[in-house]
Each structure stands twice: as structure tokens, then as C-alpha cells.
Write an enzyme that holds these catalytic residues in place. Structure first.
Site, PDB file in Angstrom:
ATOM      1  N   LYS A   9       0.491  -1.207  -0.338  1.00 42.63           N
ATOM      2  CA  LYS A   9       0.110   0.159  -0.021  1.00 42.63           C
ATOM      3  C   LYS A   9       0.782   1.451   0.232  1.00 42.63           C
ATOM      4  O   LYS A   9       2.310   1.126   0.568  1.00 42.63           O
ATOM      5  CB  LYS A   9      -0.944  -0.270   1.188  1.00 42.63           C
ATOM      6  CG  LYS A   9      -2.211  -1.001   0.322  1.00 42.63           C
ATOM      7  CD  LYS A   9      -3.005  -1.038   1.722  1.00 42.63           C
ATOM      8  CE  LYS A   9      -3.933  -2.571   0.684  1.00 42.63           C
ATOM      9  NZ  LYS A   9      -5.331  -2.452   1.902  1.00 42.63           N
TER      10      LYS A   9
ATOM     11  N   ARG B  88      -3.660 -11.009   4.868  1.00 42.65           N
ATOM     12  CA  ARG B  88      -3.665 -10.502   3.076  1.00 42.65           C
ATOM     13  C   ARG B  88      -2.845 -10.212   2.295  1.00 42.65           C
ATOM     14  O   ARG B  88      -2.132  -8.648   2.595  1.00 42.65           O
ATOM     15  CB  ARG B  88      -4.710  -9.353   2.627  1.00 42.65           C
ATOM     16  CG  ARG B  88      -5.185  -9.971   2.119  1.00 42.65           C
ATOM     17  CD  ARG B  88      -6.742  -9.066   1.473  1.00 42.65           C
ATOM     18  NE  ARG B  88      -7.243  -8.890   0.068  1.00 42.65           N
ATOM     19  CZ  ARG B  88      -6.394  -8.414  -0.552  1.00 42.65           C
ATOM     20  NH1 ARG B  88      -5.121  -7.301  -0.710  1.00 42.65           N
ATOM     21  NH2 ARG B  88      -6.872  -8.104  -1.850  1.00 42.65           N
TER      22      ARG B  88
HETATM   23  N1  PMM Z   1      -7.079  -4.323   0.318  1.00 43.58           N
HETATM   24  C1  PMM Z   1      -7.032  -4.105  -0.522  1.00 43.58           C
HETATM   25  C2  PMM Z   1      -8.131  -5.196  -1.971  1.00 43.58           C
HETATM   26  N2  PMM Z   1      -9.216  -6.114  -0.663  1.00 43.58           N
HETATM   27  N3  PMM Z   1     -10.006  -7.198   1.796  1.00 43.58           N
HETATM   28  C3  PMM Z   1      -9.541  -7.032   2.970  1.00 43.58           C
HETATM   29  N4  PMM Z   1     -10.264  -7.283   3.737  1.00 43.58           N
HETATM   30  N5  PMM Z   1      -8.500  -6.202   3.721  1.00 43.58           N
HETATM   31  C4  PMM Z   1      -7.097  -5.443   2.438  1.00 43.58           C
HETATM   32  O1  PMM Z   1      -7.341  -3.945   3.339  1.00 43.58           O
HETATM   33  C5  PMM Z   1      -7.746  -5.039   1.268  1.00 43.58           C
HETATM   34  C6  PMM Z   1      -8.981  -6.257   0.688  1.00 43.58           C
HETATM   35  C7  PMM Z   1      -6.307  -3.815  -1.954  1.00 43.58           C
HETATM   36  O2  PMM Z   1      -5.387  -3.962  -2.346  1.00 43.58           O
HETATM   37  P1  PMM Z   1      -4.910  -5.391  -3.194  1.00 43.58           P
HETATM   38  O3  PMM Z   1      -5.433  -4.126  -4.686  1.00 43.58           O
HETATM   39  O4  PMM Z   1      -3.253  -4.895  -3.867  1.00 43.58           O
HETATM   40  O5  PMM Z   1      -5.492  -6.560  -3.253  1.00 43.58           O
END
Ligand code: PMM
Length: 269
Positions: A208, A248
Site C-alpha cells: 500500500k 493478506r
Molecule cells: N485491500 C485491498 C483489497 N481487498 N480486503 C481486505 N480484507 N483488506 C484489505 O486491506 C484489502 C482487501 C486492496 O489491495 P489490492 O488491490 O492489492 O488487492
């Protein structure tokens, strides 16, 4: 022991790996690689939530995620569906998903609470204040840790009132979602405040922007997402030390190594 959730984005535009695994077969192979790297759960998503992102239609989201969920679940993986839409969650569960990860915590689709109640699967309730297009305008807090805990508690109450069982729910502070860098750092420093709510906690800091800003002045561009994995391993290790249920991440191999370090030190103490 903390679970490692590997990210499988089937999107053309996710901020860190958009387009890389957009074809179903490429996404399935990527998921299999993450399993080989030691992932416990694969989180399949078809909608990018990067700041400013446009939403795909429901049909397009289904077209992206269903073959990948089916392919990975059939191969024996524990699959989570990353969606804000109850219809996508329902069809993904039918295709083999056994966990729903909703970054809006059920707020984006008023049918999600029913789906959670009826399906009985674990449900990730992330802290969310609105769609990505303009979420950073909402990054205003009196005390970010208290405000996030209070708002998540409200979501839990609403979901339970709608028929969900408390035991189904997993909390996530939503790093980067309506948060400025200082908010993300404060939340990471106070994960214990979230844990006292008595539910498992999921932490998603992977790649992030606040990590890309480390060591950069305000007038310098952040480091590109693919150069944020070392910082992600560090934040995930802090989350592991705080005893969270899961992290995650995109870089599963690095995170699994960090977990091994943590275990080795635990065994040596
Ligand atoms: N961040 C993203 C997408 N899904 N789900 C949860 N539970 N927590 C998060 O921090 C989260 C998520 C965005 O990141 P990406 O685009 O790299 O998937």
C-alpha cells in the site's frame, strides 16, 4: 498461528498487480504458485479498489472471478471471494469459495447481510467509509483507532441484527481505505485495541501507498508497488506479533519466511 491469505487479483487495473493475472488460467496458475509458497487461503477478487477506480458491472465481475474460484477450489484450495456484491458472493460460494471478504463490510450492497446470515460462511468486515472513487476525502478522524473500532462495532451489531452470527465475523481495519499514512501507522501500532473487540483480525497492508512513502519526502513520488514487499513483510510481522488471525499479502513466500522467524523465536523463548 496467523494465517497467510494470498492475493489473486483478476483485474486489469489493481494498483500493484493489475493486468498481470487477468486471464483465468494465468490467475489459477498464480494462485497455485501462492499455495506452493505456503498460502493458507487464496483471496480472489475481480474489482480493483485502488483510489479513484471505476467499478466493473456485476456480470463482468462474475465473468472474472467464477472460473478462478472454481479452478482453485477444485484443486483443493481454501478460497475467499473479495467482493462487495451479494450476488457475486453467492455464486462464488456455489463455485467453492468458503469465506467472503467484503471491503465495505456489507455496506455497499444491502443484500450482503442476508447472504452472510444464510450462507453461514466466515465474513470479513473491513472498515470502509465509501467507494474508492472519492474515499480519501473521508479520511478525517478525531482519533483514528477509536473511530475505526467504534465504526466496526456498529457494523458487527448491524450484521448480527440482520441474522449473522458473531462467530462468523472477522474484523479488518482497512489499511489505505479512507486513511492517510499517519492513520495507517496509528492503526498498526494499536492492533491490540481492535483485538479487544473479541473477534479475529485480518490485516492487509500489502504494497500500500503508505509503505511506498517510507524514506521519501512529501514532494517525492512514492516507491512503485512492486518495490514495497520488504516493507510489507515488516508490517505483516508486526501484525503476526500482535496475534492477528490473518495477513493478506501479495508476496506469500516472504511473509511465510517472516512467520517462520516468528515461530523460531517463540520456540527459543
Ligand atoms: N485491500 C485491498 C483489497 N481487498 N480486503 C481486505 N480484507 N483488506 C484489505 O486491506 C484489502 C482487501 C486492496 O489491495 P489490492 O488491490 O492489492 O488487492
Amino acid at each position: 498461528m496467523t494465517l497467510v491469505m494470498g492475493v489473486v487479483n483478476v483485474t486489469p487495473d489493481s494498483f500493484s498487480d493489475g493486468g498481470e493475472w487477468f486471464e483465468p488460467q494465468a490467475a489459477i496458475e498464480h494462485g497455485q504458485q501462492l499455495l506452493d509458497d505456503g498460502a493458507d487461503i487464496l483471496d480472489v477478487g475481480g474489482e480493483s479498489t485502488r483510489p479513484g477506480a471505476e467499478r466493473p458491472s456485476t456480470e463482468e465481475e462474475l465473468r472474472r472471478v467464477l472460473p478462478v474460484v472454481r479452478g482453485l477450489a477444485t484443486a483443493g484450495a481454501r478460497v475467499s471471494i473479495d467482493t462487495m456484491r451479494a450476488e457475486v458472493a453467492r455464486q462464488a460460494i456455489d463455485a467453492g469459495a468458503s469465506l467472503v471478504n467484503d471491503v465495505s463490510g456489507g455496506q455497499a450492497d444491502d443484500r450482503m447481510a442476508d447472504l452472510v446470515a444464510q450462507s453461514g460462511v466466515p465474513f470479513v468486515v473491513m472498515h470502509w467509509r465509501g467507494h474508492s472513487a472519492d474515499m480519501q476525502r473521508r479520511a478525517v478522524y478525531a482519533d483514528v483507532v477509536q473511530d475505526v473500532c467504534r465504526e466496526l462495532t456498529g457494523r458487527v451489531e448491524d450484521l448480527v441484527a440482520a441474522g449473522a452470527r458473531r462467530e462468523q465475523l472477522i474484523l479488518d481495519p482497512g489499511f489505505g481505505f479512507a486513511k492517510l499514512p499517519e492513520h495507517n501507522w496509528a492503526l498498526l501500532a494499536h492492533l491490540d485495541s481492535l483485538s479487544v473487540l473479541g473477534l479475529p483480525v485480518l490485516v492487509g497492508t500489502s504494497r500500500k501507498t503508505f509503505l511506498g512513502r517510507l524514506g521519501r519526502g512529501p514532494d517525492q513520488a512514492p516507491r512503485p508497488p512492486l518495490q514495497r514487499d520488504a516493507a510489507t513483510v515488516a508490517t505483516s510481522l508486526l501484525a503476526i506479533q500482535a496475534g492477528v488471525w490473518g495477513v493478506r499479502v501479495h508476496d506469500v513466500a516472504g511473509t511465510v519466511d517472516a512467520l517462520r522467524v516468528f515461530r523460531a523465536v517463540e520456540e527459543a523463548t
